[in-house]
Design an enzyme around this catalytic site. Structure first.
Site, PDB file in Angstrom:
ATOM      1  N   THR A 144       0.861  -1.287   0.032  1.00 22.80           N
ATOM      2  CA  THR A 144       0.165   0.357  -0.204  1.00 22.80           C
ATOM      3  C   THR A 144       1.156   1.137  -0.227  1.00 22.80           C
ATOM      4  OG1 THR A 144      -1.559  -0.985   1.125  1.00 22.80           O
ATOM      5  CG2 THR A 144      -2.220   1.237   0.883  1.00 22.80           C
ATOM      6  N   CYS A 145       1.442   1.474   0.759  1.00 24.20           N
ATOM      7  CA  CYS A 145       2.936   2.276   0.651  1.00 24.20           C
ATOM      8  C   CYS A 145       3.547   2.801  -0.318  1.00 24.20           C
ATOM      9  CB  CYS A 145       4.227   1.808   2.141  1.00 24.20           C
ATOM     10  SG  CYS A 145       3.166   1.947   3.462  1.00 24.20           S
ATOM     11  N   SER A 146       3.951   1.467  -1.687  1.00 23.65           N
ATOM     12  CA  SER A 146       3.925   1.878  -3.062  1.00 23.65           C
ATOM     13  C   SER A 146       3.128   2.130  -3.714  1.00 23.65           C
ATOM     14  CB  SER A 146       5.431   0.323  -2.981  1.00 23.65           C
ATOM     15  OG  SER A 146       6.532   1.203  -2.444  1.00 23.65           O
TER      16      SER A 146
END
Length: 160
Positions: A48-50
């Protein structure tokens, strides 16, 4: 107790990557006299972060700055080398300042750590965003575990 709106950011040392290598940065200097959009991710290069979190701030950087923000800062409980590489891979240079909180000092001082041991991550930071004006928190958005809603660039734009 976690940091609250109206509180000052604790003064700790974090790291940023420069052409000469990792450089320590005091949070008192990072936030002094500026309006900063700060967001935290559980880990660099994680799904999700990337795919959403960092790319949203990279994409919306000029819109966020257009609302009076001087700097956009991403932190994670990762080292400066990883944060620098992640920033390069996401084309964040010149848009988002990548900060490594490798020992979790800032994350712990904010009271926003989480235990990611079940995923092999150890202690990490919760997913959150905040607006910091001259070192003081004016908006704070902490995600529920596993969620990605209130810490996005789009959500922050609506708060500015």
């Amino acid at each position: 107790m976690p940091i609250q709106v109206g509180d000052k950011i604790p003064d700790v040392t974090v790291m940023t990557m420069t052409a000469e290598g990792p450089k320590p940065v005091k949070t008192s200097e990072l936030f002094a006299g500026k309006k900063v959009a700060l967001f935290s991710v559980p880990g660099a290069f994680t799904p999700t972060c990337s795919a959403k979190h960092l790319p949203g701030f990279v994409e919306k950087a000029s819109d966020i700055r257009g609302k009076g923000v001087d700097e956009i800062v991403c932190i994670a409980v990762n080292d400066a080398f990883v944060m620098g590489a992640w920033g390069k891979s996401a084309n964040a240079e010149g848009k988002v300042t990548m900060i490594g909180d490798g020992n979790g000092d800032l994350t712990k001082a904010l009271g926003l750590e989480m235990d990611g041991s079940g995923f092999g991550l150890g202690m990490r930071g919760q997913r959150f965003s905040m607006i910091v004006d001259d070192g003081k928190v004016t908006h704070l958005n902490v995600e529920a575990p596993g969620a990605f809603e209130v810490s996005s660039a789009e959500y922050m734009l609506n708060q500015l």
